[in-house]
Design an enzyme around this catalytic site. Structure first.
Site, PDB file in Angstrom:
ATOM      1  N   ARG A   1       0.816  -1.223   0.000  1.00 50.53           N
ATOM      2  CA  ARG A   1       0.000   0.000   0.000  1.00 50.53           C
ATOM      3  C   ARG A   1       0.850   1.273   0.000  1.00 50.53           C
ATOM      4  O   ARG A   1       0.439   2.298   0.541  1.00 50.53           O
ATOM      5  CB  ARG A   1      -0.964   0.028   1.196  1.00 50.53           C
ATOM      6  CG  ARG A   1      -1.926  -1.138   1.253  1.00 50.53           C
ATOM      7  CD  ARG A   1      -2.909  -1.101   0.098  1.00 50.53           C
ATOM      8  NE  ARG A   1      -3.854  -2.195   0.173  1.00 50.53           N
ATOM      9  CZ  ARG A   1      -3.714  -3.358  -0.487  1.00 50.53           C
ATOM     10  NH1 ARG A   1      -2.681  -3.566  -1.289  1.00 50.53           N
ATOM     11  NH2 ARG A   1      -4.619  -4.299  -0.370  1.00 50.53           N
TER      12      ARG A   1
ATOM     13  N   SER B   1     -11.078  -0.904   2.645  1.00 43.31           N
ATOM     14  CA  SER B   1     -10.360  -1.183   3.899  1.00 43.31           C
ATOM     15  C   SER B   1     -10.004   0.130   4.576  1.00 43.31           C
ATOM     16  O   SER B   1      -9.337   0.968   3.975  1.00 43.31           O
ATOM     17  CB  SER B   1      -9.073  -1.953   3.622  1.00 43.31           C
ATOM     18  OG  SER B   1      -9.390  -3.168   3.020  1.00 43.31           O
TER      19      SER B   1
ATOM     20  N   GLU C   1      -5.853   3.505   6.344  1.00 47.14           N
ATOM     21  CA  GLU C   1      -5.349   3.346   4.973  1.00 47.14           C
ATOM     22  C   GLU C   1      -5.665   4.555   4.073  1.00 47.14           C
ATOM     23  O   GLU C   1      -4.774   5.078   3.410  1.00 47.14           O
ATOM     24  CB  GLU C   1      -5.911   2.066   4.343  1.00 47.14           C
ATOM     25  CG  GLU C   1      -5.371   1.860   2.938  1.00 47.14           C
ATOM     26  CD  GLU C   1      -5.958   0.663   2.214  1.00 47.14           C
ATOM     27  OE1 GLU C   1      -5.826  -0.459   2.714  1.00 47.14           O
ATOM     28  OE2 GLU C   1      -6.545   0.868   1.138  1.00 47.14           O
TER      29      GLU C   1
HETATM   30  C1  LIG Z   1     -15.268  -0.958  -1.722  1.00 50.66           C
HETATM   31  C2  LIG Z   1     -13.790  -0.707  -1.904  1.00 50.66           C
HETATM   32  C3  LIG Z   1     -12.922  -1.778  -2.066  1.00 50.66           C
HETATM   33  C4  LIG Z   1     -11.538  -1.575  -2.229  1.00 50.66           C
HETATM   34  N1  LIG Z   1     -10.721  -2.660  -2.394  1.00 50.66           N
HETATM   35  C5  LIG Z   1      -9.383  -2.486  -2.566  1.00 50.66           C
HETATM   36  C6  LIG Z   1      -8.509  -3.614  -2.755  1.00 50.66           C
HETATM   37  O1  LIG Z   1      -8.937  -4.762  -2.783  1.00 50.66           O
HETATM   38  N2  LIG Z   1      -7.184  -3.376  -2.914  1.00 50.66           N
HETATM   39  C7  LIG Z   1      -6.672  -2.116  -2.913  1.00 50.66           C
HETATM   40  O2  LIG Z   1      -5.445  -1.973  -3.079  1.00 50.66           O
HETATM   41  N3  LIG Z   1      -7.471  -1.028  -2.741  1.00 50.66           N
HETATM   42  C8  LIG Z   1      -8.803  -1.187  -2.569  1.00 50.66           C
HETATM   43  N4  LIG Z   1      -9.622  -0.098  -2.379  1.00 50.66           N
HETATM   44  C9  LIG Z   1      -9.024   1.244  -2.331  1.00 50.66           C
HETATM   45  C10 LIG Z   1      -9.076   1.982  -3.689  1.00 50.66           C
HETATM   46  O3  LIG Z   1      -9.948   1.349  -4.570  1.00 50.66           O
HETATM   47  C11 LIG Z   1      -7.691   2.055  -4.323  1.00 50.66           C
HETATM   48  O4  LIG Z   1      -6.797   2.723  -3.461  1.00 50.66           O
HETATM   49  C12 LIG Z   1      -7.719   2.803  -5.668  1.00 50.66           C
HETATM   50  O5  LIG Z   1      -6.470   2.671  -6.311  1.00 50.66           O
HETATM   51  C13 LIG Z   1      -8.054   4.271  -5.521  1.00 50.66           C
HETATM   52  O6  LIG Z   1      -8.323   4.790  -6.807  1.00 50.66           O
HETATM   53  P1  LIG Z   1      -8.974   6.214  -6.996  1.00 50.66           P
HETATM   54  O7  LIG Z   1      -8.943   6.547  -8.433  1.00 50.66           O
HETATM   55  O8  LIG Z   1     -10.317   6.246  -6.344  1.00 50.66           O
HETATM   56  O9  LIG Z   1      -7.929   7.111  -6.212  1.00 50.66           O
HETATM   57  P2  LIG Z   1      -8.223   8.236  -5.142  1.00 50.66           P
HETATM   58  O10 LIG Z   1      -8.888   7.620  -3.968  1.00 50.66           O
HETATM   59  O11 LIG Z   1      -8.887   9.384  -5.779  1.00 50.66           O
HETATM   60  O12 LIG Z   1      -6.731   8.627  -4.744  1.00 50.66           O
HETATM   61  C14 LIG Z   1      -5.940   7.752  -3.975  1.00 50.66           C
HETATM   62  C15 LIG Z   1      -4.520   8.322  -3.866  1.00 50.66           C
HETATM   63  O13 LIG Z   1      -3.920   8.338  -5.143  1.00 50.66           O
HETATM   64  C16 LIG Z   1      -3.571   9.664  -5.531  1.00 50.66           C
HETATM   65  N5  LIG Z   1      -3.863   9.733  -6.968  1.00 50.66           N
HETATM   66  C17 LIG Z   1      -5.041   9.456  -7.581  1.00 50.66           C
HETATM   67  N6  LIG Z   1      -4.910   9.566  -8.915  1.00 50.66           N
HETATM   68  C18 LIG Z   1      -3.621   9.914  -9.141  1.00 50.66           C
HETATM   69  C19 LIG Z   1      -2.864  10.191 -10.315  1.00 50.66           C
HETATM   70  N7  LIG Z   1      -3.393  10.125 -11.544  1.00 50.66           N
HETATM   71  N8  LIG Z   1      -1.556  10.540 -10.163  1.00 50.66           N
HETATM   72  C20 LIG Z   1      -0.986  10.608  -8.945  1.00 50.66           C
HETATM   73  N9  LIG Z   1      -1.652  10.376  -7.801  1.00 50.66           N
HETATM   74  C21 LIG Z   1      -2.954  10.026  -7.899  1.00 50.66           C
HETATM   75  C22 LIG Z   1      -4.405  10.573  -4.659  1.00 50.66           C
HETATM   76  O14 LIG Z   1      -3.772  11.825  -4.476  1.00 50.66           O
HETATM   77  C23 LIG Z   1      -4.470   9.766  -3.382  1.00 50.66           C
HETATM   78  O15 LIG Z   1      -3.269   9.927  -2.649  1.00 50.66           O
HETATM   79  C24 LIG Z   1     -11.010  -0.270  -2.224  1.00 50.66           C
HETATM   80  C25 LIG Z   1     -11.891   0.828  -2.064  1.00 50.66           C
HETATM   81  C26 LIG Z   1     -13.268   0.619  -1.909  1.00 50.66           C
HETATM   82  C27 LIG Z   1     -14.181   1.797  -1.754  1.00 50.66           C
END
Ligand SMILES: Cc1cc2nc3c(=O)[nH]c(=O)nc-3n(C[C@H](O)[C@H](O)[C@H](O)COP(=O)(O)OP(=O)(O)OC[C@H]3O[C@@H](n4cnc5c(N)ncnc54)[C@H](O)[C@@H]3O)c2cc1C
Length: 331
Positions: A161, A236, A326
């Site tokens: 992570r 999580s 997280e």
């Molecule tokens: C129901 C649910 C289940 C999930 N299951 C998992 C799982 O199984 N495994 C797992 O690893 N995660 C899981 N997650 C967490 C999440 O899906 C991941 O962290 C995902 O990668 C976040 O993507 P996002 O586009 O929503 O990023 P955001 O939440 O918008 O951003 C997350 C981070 O990334 C940065 N960021 C976003 N886009 C960029 C970019 N283009 N360039 C640089 N930085 C950027 C942001 O600044 C922030 O620090 C889950 C979340 C939910 C709600």
């Protein structure tokens, strides 16, 4: 690019909390990254990069800066096994694309919410696969040096992570425009991660093609995880805990499961502290997956903070371990 003013952060994040963002800019082309950054710089405003907000929590005071949303689309083959995917694509759409092409490498990442651009940030992982295993490089806009750069996987310090994108002095410095991944014609082989293995045995599945793994993982995940469009959560909420040998021994003596790499599953701790299904200040610990906090009725970040503090304190008292959140906070 589209510029919006005074946008509710709760509508941009899956935990559905947070006040107003001064500006939100949707990036639609690679060039928009630089233009949007200069927009913020001219106004001397801080920048925060957001995907679909599934791992970000908004604060009550909002954000007096510019949120950059990567909405740049496109997926293309570089060669038979190498793909460039733009950061604004949904990760699950990329998995659907690659599994349709019968390619292996990210099929177990099916149904993880979020964008492709965010995947390397916390090195997304599930069911034994992590993006790290297939990632070659990212193309990004460097907000510090104000130029486009290519960063190789070896320079990303990817771990559980974490990466240079969310830890240390370069956290928040790079806006990931696209990622390059290298897949294979291999097949995942049993034994699989516990819940996938149980599913395979129960349904007597023998087809482990990328498409089949994708279907199974998707079904398992949505049978126990809250869909962001139906229930507010960040997935999580606490990270698993990694211990040194001495601490691991102490926990083993308390009959706590300590997995490979001295990893203690935080969900187990929360479950065995009797917190599943319990509500704290409008935040409920999911009955299906104890690691998940669901925002049932909390209207403010302050409620989430109180809930977090209470859960952390209960686990500290019972196991002497401090749980860490997280999702990142938008500030
Ligand atoms: C129901 C649910 C289940 C999930 N299951 C998992 C799982 O199984 N495994 C797992 O690893 N995660 C899981 N997650 C967490 C999440 O899906 C991941 O962290 C995902 O990668 C976040 O993507 P996002 O586009 O929503 O990023 P955001 O939440 O918008 O951003 C997350 C981070 O990334 C940065 N960021 C976003 N886009 C960029 C970019 N283009 N360039 C640089 N930085 C950027 C942001 O600044 C922030 O620090 C889950 C979340 C939910 C709600």
């Amino acid at each position: 690019m589209k510029i919006n003013e005074n946008v509710k952060i709760k509508e941009l994040t899956t935990m559905r909390l947070g006040g107003l963002a001064r500006y939100v800019i949707e990036l639609e082309t690679v060039e928009d990254a630089e233009k949007a950054y200069l927009f913020a710089k001219e106004r001397q405003l801080p920048v925060f990069i957001l995907g679909t907000g599934s791992n970000v929590i908004g604060k009550d005071e909002g954000f007096k800066g510019v949120i950059l949303l990567n909405r740049i689309k496109g997926i293309r083959f570089i060669d038979e096994l190498t793909i460039d995917a733009m950061g604004g694509e949904l990760l699950d759409d990329l998995v659907a694309f690659t599994t349709k092409k019968n390619l292996s490498g990210i099929e177990a990442l099916s149904a993880i919410p979020g964008t492709v651009g965010a995947a390397p940030v916390q090195n997304v992982g599930a069911y034994g696969q992590e993006i790290e295993q297939v990632l070659e490089s990212v193309h990004a806009y460097d907000l510090k040096e104000e130029k486009y750069v290519t960063i190789k996987k070896e320079d990303m310090n990817l771990g559980y992570r974490q990466s240079i994108f969310n830890q240390g002095k370069d956290a928040g410095r790079y806006l990931i425009i696209s990622i390059r991944i290298h897949l294979s014609h291999d097949r995942l082989t049993p034994p699989f991660y516990t819940s996938l293995q149980s599913y395979v045995e129960e349904h007597q599945i023998t087809d482990f093609s990328p498409k089949s793994i994708r279907e199974m993982v998707t079904e398992i995940r949505w049978s126990k995880l809250p869909k962001p469009e139906e229930m507010a959560s960040s997935g999580s909420f606490f990270k698993n805990v990694y211990l040194d040998d001495q601490e691991a021994e102490r926990l083993r003596n308390m009959n706590v499961p300590v997995w490979e790499g001295n990893k203690v599953p935080s969900g187990w701790l929360i479950d065995h502290a009797g917190l599943k299904g319990k509500s704290f200040y409008g935040m409920r610990v999911s009955e299906e997956a104890a690691l998940i906090l669901i925002n049932e009725s909390a209207q403010s970040y302050a409620h989430l903070k109180q809930a977090r503090e209470e859960i952390v304190s209960i686990i500290e008292k019972k196991y002497g371990l401090t749980l860490k959140q997280e999702p990142v906070e938008l500030e």
